[in-house]
Design an enzyme around this catalytic site. Structure first.
Site, PDB file in Angstrom:
ATOM      1  N   LYS A 276       0.838  -1.200   0.000  1.00 27.15           N
ATOM      2  CA  LYS A 276       0.000   0.000   0.000  1.00 27.15           C
ATOM      3  C   LYS A 276       0.872   1.249   0.000  1.00 27.15           C
ATOM      4  CE  LYS A 276      -3.956  -1.821   2.632  1.00 27.15           C
ATOM      5  NZ  LYS A 276      -4.997  -1.630   1.597  1.00 27.15           N
ATOM      6  N   ARG A 350     -10.332 -11.503   1.822  1.00 29.36           N
ATOM      7  CA  ARG A 350     -11.187 -12.569   1.279  1.00 29.36           C
ATOM      8  C   ARG A 350     -10.488 -13.927   1.336  1.00 29.36           C
ATOM      9  NH1 ARG A 350     -11.676  -9.307  -4.230  1.00 29.36           N
ATOM     10  NH2 ARG A 350     -11.289  -7.630  -2.741  1.00 29.36           N
TER      11      ARG A 350
END
Ligand code: BES
Ligand code: MN
Ligand code: ZN
Length: 493
Positions: A276, A350
């Protein structure tokens, strides 16, 4: 703070402060009116002088003998709604911090909200007041907030409403304390709050509560279960992944199917090899807010003694770049057997959740709700006021929407139809872990739906609602209130 009800007026001896509602134009609420009489027109004098206009959010503090009178401007009576009512409850808190009153009579609950009753007014007053007094000063060595809360807040309630008012106090205090627990662990820095810390909290909860048993699955147990997607995310971190399974058993029928709540517990999400950007990366300590909420809920339902079986899972893990980290291009075989091509290591939630959803099958659940700070796309779609709700089960989705409305902990349903599966196609595996540019909150849920077929399932994306940014940076404790409400409703069916 302690909360209680009294069928009382202002003259009860031990009441050291009273909070009264004044409407725009200097209209007095019934309690303010009778207080004005007792105070020989002291309040109406202020209106005559023009100092008290009842404008929304105005506050005035006066002293009469040993007693403090806090006057709160509520604006136009017909404009009061949930948000405004909560703002008024919050408005009083700085004043309560200033004064030394131990017992406060709160008459704001007289303010009528359309579609709500005294139960809700008392419950929201408690939730809001507790949240407004909250501060996270665990790591401040100086400048600790000295302000102390009153010991007791009293609501005046007519006898015929005493039962529902007591219920509101029970629910409000349990939910407020669940919210506080969630905020406390969520605000904790990631060097302290790692997966092992989440597991310690889960074990400590079982120590406190006889009806709760906690088991921790470490990486070895996960490997035995073939939770390879979950394990892949954890590989870049020196901190071992820990899945905490918190079992609350209190259904009259011990065999009753449990509700399973799964919280994403990324105690830090740097994105992994798909790193990120640096800006605001500290906020990714909040990537465990789903787990924090589940932890808060388990505390609250134990305090409420709800006659249900509920299993809370905290899916603790950390996503970091490292020589041993998983990579874009890797293909993982999930616990369910489906293969996943990793196209972005930052879509890690996920991967952790898909194996946990498969593991949840072993509990034969009545319903499974996962709670996750899953996608930035959900924040783009819904902003910071509504959690995203996605489900392929209308009945469960409606039950959650109802609870959200009742608890005033908003959630908005996004569609989840099979077209979205197209975006998850991979040339090399059964699924890709990202779905391209459009509808990111939906494709993330669509990914999860490949693993949740065995039971009714819903997903709450709390990326926009779990914490605040900027000057008020901090965890919100959402959606504890929504989830506890959902469970209260089930227990009353
Ligand atoms: N934890 C983040 C989601 C997130 C980002 C929540 C910002 C709140 C604020 C999640 O693991 C993530 O990184 N998601 C990616 C998915 C993308 C790579 C498909 C995202 O939202 O950018
Ligand atoms: Mn991520
Ligand atoms: Zn994440």
């Amino acid at each position: 703070m302690k909360y209680s009800i009294k069928n009382t007026a202002l003259d009860a001896d031990h009441i050291q402060a009273v909070i009264l509602a004044i409407f725009e134009g200097g209209k007095l609420s019934p309690a303010a009116e009778s207080a004005d009489k007792q105070l020989q027109g002291e309040i109406s004098k202020l209106i005559r002088l023009g100092d008290l206009r009842g404008n929304f959010g105005q506050t005035l503090l006066l002293h009469k003998g040993e007693r403090r009178i806090i006057l709160v401007g509520c604006g136009k009576a017909e404009e009061i709604n949930e948000r405004r009512y909560k703002q008024l409850c919050r408005k009083v808190v700085p004043l309560l911090k200033e004064i030394a009153a131990d017992s406060v009579l709160n008459e704001l609950t007289e303010v009528a909200l359309p579609g709500r009753d005294l139960y809700w007014n008392i419950r929201f007053a408690i939730e809001t007041t507790e949240q407004a007094f909250y501060a996270f000063h665990r790591f401040k060595t100086r400048q600790k907030d000295e302000a102390k809360a009153p010991k007791e807040m009293i609501f005046s309630v007519a006898d015929k409403e005493a039962n529902s008012a007591q219920q509101a106090i029970l629910h409000g205090t349990a939910i407020a304390s669940g919210i506080k627990q969630a905020r406390d662990i969520a605000n904790c820095p990631p060097n302290l709050c790692n997966p092992a810390y989440l597991a310690e909290q889960a074990l400590a909860l079982a120590e406190r509560e006889a009806r709760i048993h906690t088991r921790i699955l470490g990486e070895q147990e996960m490997a035995e279960l073939k939770m390879n997607a979950y394990l892949a995310v954890s590989r870049g971190s020196a901190n071992e992944a820990k899945l905490s399974v918190i079992e609350y058993k209190n259904h009259p029928d011990p065999q009753a199917q449990p509700i399973v709540l799964i919280g994403k517990g990324l105690t830090f999400d740097a994105g992994g090899i798909s790193l990120k950007p640096a800006t605001d990366m500290d906020e990714m300590k909040y990537d465990m807010c789903g787990a924090a909420a589940v932890f808060g809920v388990m505390n609250a339902i134990a305090a409420l003694n709800l006659p249900l079986n509920v299993i809370g899972m905290l899916a603790g893990c950390e996503n970091l770049p490292d020589g041993n980290a998983y990579r874009p291009g890797d293909i993982l075989t999930t616990m369910k057997g489906l293969t996943v091509e990793v196209l972005n290591t930052d879509a890690e939630g996920r991967l952790v959740l898909c194996d946990t959803l498969t593991y949840a099958e072993s509990f034969n659940p009545r319903a499974v709700i996962d709670i996750a700070t899953l996608t930035g796309a959900c924040v783009v779609a819904l902003g910071q006021h509504n959690s995203g709700l996605l489900s392929d089960n209308d009945q469960l989705a409606h039950a959650i929407e109802n609870a959200a409305q009742q608890a005033d902990d908003k959630a908005w349903r996004l569609p989840l139809s099979e077209e979205y599966q197209e975006q998850l196609k991979s040339n090399f595996a059964d699924l890709a872990n990202i779905g391209g540019r459009w509808g990111g909150a939906i494709t993330a849920a669509a990914f999860l739906s490949n693993f949740s077929g065995a039971y009714p399932w819903a997903h709450l994306d709390i990326a926009g609602t779990a914490w605040l940014q900027g000057a008020e940076k901090g965890a919100t404790g959402r959606p504890v209130s929504l989830l506890v409400q959902y469970l209260i409703n089930l227990s009353e069916q």
